[in-house]
Scaffold this motif. Structure first.
Motif, short mmCIF file in Angstrom:
data_model
loop_
_atom_site.label_atom_id
_atom_site.label_comp_id
_atom_site.label_asym_id
_atom_site.label_seq_id
_atom_site.Cartn_x
_atom_site.Cartn_y
_atom_site.Cartn_z
N UNK A 251 -4.18 13.58 10.71
CA UNK A 251 -4.44 14.06 12.07
C UNK A 251 -5.30 15.31 12.08
N UNK A 252 -5.31 16.06 10.97
CA UNK A 252 -6.12 17.27 10.87
C UNK A 252 -7.47 16.99 10.23
N UNK A 253 -7.89 15.71 10.19
CA UNK A 253 -9.15 15.25 9.59
C UNK A 253 -9.26 15.67 8.13
N UNK A 254 -8.13 15.76 7.45
CA UNK A 254 -8.10 16.08 6.03
C UNK A 254 -7.95 14.79 5.23
N UNK A 255 -8.80 14.60 4.23
CA UNK A 255 -8.72 13.39 3.40
C UNK A 255 -7.49 13.47 2.50
N UNK A 256 -6.60 12.48 2.62
CA UNK A 256 -5.36 12.44 1.84
C UNK A 256 -5.35 11.19 0.97
N UNK A 257 -4.96 11.39 -0.28
CA UNK A 257 -4.86 10.29 -1.23
C UNK A 257 -3.39 10.11 -1.60
N UNK A 258 -2.83 8.94 -1.34
CA UNK A 258 -1.43 8.66 -1.68
C UNK A 258 -1.36 8.11 -3.10
N UNK A 259 -0.57 8.76 -3.95
CA UNK A 259 -0.40 8.33 -5.34
C UNK A 259 1.01 7.79 -5.52
N UNK A 260 1.11 6.53 -5.94
CA UNK A 260 2.39 5.87 -6.19
C UNK A 260 2.43 5.41 -7.64
N UNK A 642 3.39 4.62 2.82
CA UNK A 642 3.55 6.07 2.81
C UNK A 642 2.82 6.72 3.97
N UNK A 643 1.74 6.08 4.43
CA UNK A 643 0.96 6.68 5.51
C UNK A 643 1.69 6.65 6.84
N UNK A 644 2.61 5.70 7.02
CA UNK A 644 3.42 5.72 8.24
C UNK A 644 4.30 6.96 8.26
N UNK A 645 4.78 7.37 7.07
CA UNK A 645 5.55 8.61 6.98
C UNK A 645 4.65 9.81 7.22
N UNK A 646 3.43 9.78 6.68
CA UNK A 646 2.48 10.87 6.89
C UNK A 646 2.21 11.09 8.36
N UNK A 647 2.07 10.00 9.13
CA UNK A 647 1.80 10.11 10.56
C UNK A 647 2.97 10.75 11.30
N UNK A 651 1.98 15.62 12.47
CA UNK A 651 1.54 15.20 13.79
C UNK A 651 0.56 16.21 14.37
N UNK A 652 0.12 15.94 15.59
CA UNK A 652 -0.83 16.85 16.25
C UNK A 652 -0.25 18.25 16.41
N UNK A 653 1.07 18.32 16.64
CA UNK A 653 1.71 19.62 16.85
C UNK A 653 2.15 20.27 15.55
N UNK A 654 2.05 19.54 14.44
CA UNK A 654 2.47 20.09 13.14
C UNK A 654 1.38 19.87 12.10
N UNK A 655 0.13 20.17 12.46
CA UNK A 655 -0.98 19.88 11.56
C UNK A 655 -1.43 21.07 10.72
N UNK A 656 -0.72 22.20 10.82
CA UNK A 656 -1.11 23.37 10.05
C UNK A 656 -0.10 23.70 8.95
N UNK A 657 0.79 22.76 8.62
CA UNK A 657 1.77 23.01 7.56
C UNK A 657 1.08 23.04 6.20
N UNK A 658 1.66 23.75 5.24
CA UNK A 658 1.09 23.82 3.90
C UNK A 658 1.19 22.45 3.23
N UNK A 659 0.34 22.26 2.24
CA UNK A 659 0.30 20.95 1.57
C UNK A 659 1.58 20.68 0.79
#
Length: 702
Positions: A251-260, A642-647, A651-659
Motif C-alpha cells: 500500500x505504501x508503493x514499496x516493493x516487497x518480496x515474500x520468501x517461503x 502471504x500477501x493477503x496477510x500483508x494487505x 493498510x493505508x492507515x498503518x503504512x509507516x510501520x518499521x519493516x
C-alpha cells in the motif's frame, strides 16, 4: 575460526580474553568437530581398523576435538590451566583411539582436572563463600521469586500480542492516551480484569509497565527472532531445502518480496514456512538475487550449501534472470516455474482466441455488472433468485468459473428476475431495456450451448487448480493430475454431439444464424478443447531435472519390470549427484517388482509408508530421491497467500510501520500454528527480552 575451537584457544589463551568473550566461550561449550582419525591395530594376530565416531564425545562432557591436529583435548584444562595441568591434554592432544578411554579415566581423576573443572563451573558466578552465606541465599530466593512473578506478567502480555498478531488486529490506536488506546491495550486491560496479579502490576508499576510502544517493538523483535531461529534449526536438520519467492507492491508503493522455505522436518512432514518480507530498493534481477543470497547465507552455513536444490518463481521475465544469478552460487538449485500460473493463461487464451467464445464471456460478465450498479435491481435478484452473482476477474485463475456455475444453475430464475424488472414499472427505460436484452440472451441458442459447454469444463479446471495449490503436492502427483485433466477434456470433446443436441432443445432461434448451428457449435467447442489440451502439453512440460518423477510413477511400475528406465535414472543422477547409482537402481528394481507398491498415489504417500514402517535403512537412496521430489515446490501459492496477510497488516492507515515490525506481525499471523506448537515460546521470548539490553527491571534468575 570458532571462538571455542582448540586452535583459537591455543592461539589466544582464555585468561587473556575479555569478560564478554570468556562468558561467550563458556556458553558455547567445547567444540566437537568430526575428526578423520583411522588407526590400524593388531590383536591376537587379527587386524582391526579403529575410526572416529561422534559417540566418543558423549562419553565425556569435557572432551573437545581439533581438526588441525586430529586429536582430543580437555576443554576445562585448556581454558583454566591451573598449576600442574597435564600438557598432553592442552597442547599435544590425544589421538590414540585404542587407549583413549583408559587415558580419559586417568586424566579426569587428577587434581588439576578437577580444579580446572570447578573453576570453570564457578566462572561468572558468585564465590563459593558468598553462596554459602545464609543471608545471600535468602536474597537469591526472594529475587528469583520476584523474577518468576515478573515473567508471568510478561508472559500474559506476550499472549495478548500473539492474539493480535494471529488475527491481524491493529495493536495501536490513534492515540493511546485517549478512550481508544487500541486493541492490544484493551485486550491487556480485559485480561487484567480476570488476572489479579496483572491488574495489580498495571496499577502499581512505576519502572516497567510492559505496554509501552517501545516494549511492544522490543517484544515483537524477540518473537520474530525466536521463530526464525526455530525455522533455521529445522532447515539445518533437514536433508534438502527449496525456496518459493514472489513479489508485489504494498500500500505504501514499496516493493516487497515474500520468501517461503520448503523442506521436510524431522517428523517427515512437508513444511512451507514464511521467513520474511524482503524490502527491495528496485525490482531488478540483481537486487532480488542479492537479497536472496544474503538470506540463504544466513540460513545455511557454508558446509550445507548443497542442501539448496530448488527455486520456484512466477512467470515474470525478471525472475528468469534471478534464477540464473542464483545458480552461479548454488549450481544445483534447479529452477521450477510455478505450475499454477500457466493454468490461468491456458483458460484465458482458450476463451479469448475465438470471437463467439469471447462474446459469451463478455456477456456473462455483464450479468454481475448489471446488478452491482443498482441496489433496487439487487433487491429484485434477492427476492426472485435468492442468490448473488459473483463479480468475475480477468486475472483470476478460474476466471468466470463461479459466474458460469451460478447462471447455469439459476438460468430460469434469472429470466423471471429480468422479466419482473421489465414489468415492474419502477425502473428507468435504460434499466428496462438492459433487462430485456439479458432475458433474451439467456434464451439464445448460442449462449445456452456455451453455458452448458463451459459448465462441463470449468469443474475440471477448478479441480486441477486445487491440486496445484496443495502444500503436500509433488511432481509425481502433479504429472498424474495433468494427465487426468487432459483425459477429462478429451472426454468432453468426444461427447460434443449430445451436448449440441441438448442445448438446441427449446429456446428461441436467432434471426440470422449459420446454416447448421449444431455443426458450428461442435466445431468451436472442439477447437476450445484442442487449444486447452495443446497448451497444457506445452506449458506443463517437465524440465530435465523433473523427469526423475517418472521413476516413481506407479502406473509405470509394471512396464519398468520389463524395461528398466536407464536413461531417466542417468538424468536423475546428473541432476542430483548426491544419490548413489547402484544402490538406487537395486532399490527401484525391488519396488517395481513388488506388486503392492503399484497402489502408490504419489511421492508423499510412498515416503510416509517407508517412514511409518521404519524402512529408512532398506530404501536409503529411494527415500533421498523422494525427499528431493517432495521438497521441490511446484507453485508459488504460499507466497501469494502471504500477501493477503500483508494487505491486512500494512493498510493505508498503518503504512509507516518499521519493516521489522511488519515481518514480526506477518510471522505471528502466517505461522500462528508454529507459535502455538512451541510450548516454550513465551519463555524463549522472555530470555531474549531479558538480555536484549541493560534494564532497570530484571527478568533474569540468579
Amino acid at each position: 575460526m570458532k571462538e571455542n575451537s582448540v586452535l583459537s584457544l591455543q592461539k589466544h589463551p582464555f585468561t587473556k580474553r575479555s569478560d564478554e568473550e570468556k562468558k561467550r566461550i563458556k556458553e558455547l561449550g567445547p567444540d566437537r568437530p568430526n575428526l578423520a582419525i583411522q588407526q590400524q591395530t593388531t590383536d591376537r594376530g587379527r587386524a582391526y581398523t579403529r575410526s572416529f565416531s561422534n559417540t566418543i564425545y558423549q562419553t565425556r562432557n569435557w572432551l573437545t576435538g581439533c581438526e588441525a591436529s586430529q586429536a582430543f583435548f580437555c576443554f576445562p584444562c585448556l581454558l583454566m590451566q591451573c598449576a600442574g595441568t597435564d600438557t598432553l591434554w592442552t597442547r599435544m592432544g590425544v589421538c590414540d583411539l585404542k587407549h583413549l578411554t583408559e587415558k580419559s579415566k586417568r586424566h579426569e581423576s587428577t587434581r588439576s582436572h578437577l580444579e580446572n573443572t570447578l573453576r570453570l563451573h564457578f566462572f561468572g558466578k558468585s564465590s563459593i563463600t558468598k553462596q554459602l552465606d545464609e543471608g545471600y541465599r535468602i536474597g537469591i530466593r526472594k529475587h528469583n521469586e520476584e523474577v518468576t512473578k515478573k515473567r508471568q506478567i510478561l508472559s500474559r502480555i506476550i499472549d495478548c500480542m500473539k492474539f493480535c498478531g494471529a488475527f491481524e488486529l491493529a495493536m495501536r490506536g490513534c492515540d493511546e492516551s485517549s478512550d481508544n488506546p487500541g486493541i492490544f491495550r484493551g485486550l491487556v486491560d480485559f485480561v487484567a480484569s480476570l488476572d489479579g496479579v496483572l491488574k495489580d502490576h498495571l496499577q502499581n508499576a512505576t519502572v516497567f509497565n510492559g505496554t509501552s510502544t517501545t516494549v511492544q517493538n522490543e517484544l515483537l523483535d524477540c518473537m520474530l527472532s525466536v521463530m526464525r531461529e526455530h525455522i533455521i534449526q529445522e532447515v539445518r536438520t533437514s536433508e534438502f531445502l527449496s525456496i518459493q519467492v514472489d513479489g508485489t507492491t504494498d500500500i505504501a508503493t514499496q516493493c516487497q518480496l515474500a520468501l517461503v522455505l520448503r523442506y521436510i522436518d524431522a517428523k517427515s512432514n512437508v513444511q512451507e514456512r514464511f521467513f520474511e518480507f524482503i524490502s527491495l530498493p528496485s525490482n531488478t534481477a540483481d537486487s532480488i538475487a542479492t537479497a536472496l543470497k544474503e538470506r540463504l547465507a544466513a540460513i545455511l552455513p557454508e558446509d550445507q550449501r548443497s542442501k539448496f536444490i530448488s527455486q520456484t518463481y512466477d512467470g515474470a521475465s525478471v525472475m528468469w534472470g534471478v534464477q540464473k544469478k542464483m545458480q552461479e552460487v548454488y549450481p544445483k538449485a534447479h529452477f521450477v516455474h510455478c505450475y499454477a500460473h500457466p493454468l490461468n493463461l491456458i483458460v484465458e487464451q482458450a476463451t479469448s482466441r475465438i470471437p463467439k467464445v469471447r462474446v459469451f464471456f463478455a456477456t456473462l460478465g455483464g450479468f454481475a455488472s448489471f446488478f452491482s450498479k443498482s441496489p433496487r435491481c439487487t433487491d429484485v435478484l434477492d427476492k426472485v433468485v435468492a442468490h448473488r452473482l459473483s463479480t468475475s476477474s480477468h486475472v483470476s485463475w478460474n476466471f468466470h468459473s463461479h459466474s458460469i456455475y451460478t447462471v447455469f444453475k439459476h438460468r430460469e430464475d434469472l429470466i423471471r428476475c429480468f422479466q419482473t424488472i421489465q414489468d415492474s414499472g419502477d425502473f428507468d427505460p435504460v434499466t428496462v431495456r438492459a433487462a430485456g436484452g439479458f432475458a433474451m440472451l439467456l434464451e439464445d441458442q448460442d449462449f445456452k450451448f456455451f453455458l452448458q459447454f463451459f459448465h462441463d469444463i470449468m469443474p475440471h479446471v477448478d479441480l486441477l487448480y486445487v491440486k496445484l495449490q496443495k502444500k503436500n503436492i509433488d511432481s509425481t502427483h502433479i504429472k498424474g493430475g495433468i494427465q487426468q485433466f487432459q483425459q477429462d477434456i478429451q472426454k468432453i470433446r468426444s461427447s460434443l454431439n449430445s451436448l449440441a443436441n441438448q442445448s438446441s432443445e427449446g429456446g428461441s432461434q436467432p434471426k440470422r444464424r449459420a446454416p447448421n448451428p449444431e455443426l458450428v457449435h461442435k466445431r468451436i467447442a472442439a477447437e476450445v478443447c484442442d487449444i486447452i489440451v495443446l497448451l497444457t502439453k506445452e506449458r506443463f512440460s517437465f524440465t530435465s531435472h523433473l523427469v526423475s518423477t517418472t521413476l516413481l510413477q506407479a502406473d509405470r511400475f509394471k512396464q519398468y519390470t520389463v524395461e528398466f528406465p536407464e536413461d531417466v535414472l542417468k538424468s536423475t543422477l546428473k541432476a542430483y549427484p548426491v544419490l548413489n547409482l547402484s544402490r538406487l537402481k537395486t532399490e527401484l528394481f525391488l519396488i517395481y517388482g513388488t506388486e503392492e507398491f503399484r497402489a502408490c498415489r504419489g511421492a508423499v504417500d510412498l515416503l510416509k509408508l517407508f517412514m511409518e514402517n521404519n524402512l529408512e535403512e532398506v530404501f536409503v537412496e529411494t527415500i533421498s530421491l523422494l525427499k528431493i521430489l517432495i521438497t521441490t515446490p511446484m507453485t508459488t501459492a504460499e507466497p501469494e497467500r502471504c500477501y493477503s496477510t500483508l494487505e491486512k497488516v500494512k493498510t493505508f492507515l498503518k503504512n509507516n510501520m518499521t519493516h521489522e515490525r511488519l515481518n514480526a506481525l506477518a510471522m505471528l499471523s502466517i505461522e500462528k500454528r508454529l507459535v502455538n506448537e512451541m510450548v516454550d515460546f513465551n519463555q524463549k521470548v522472555i530470555e531474549k527480552f531479558a538480555v536484549q539490553k541493560e534494564r532497570r527491571e530484571t527478568f533474569s534468575f540468579k
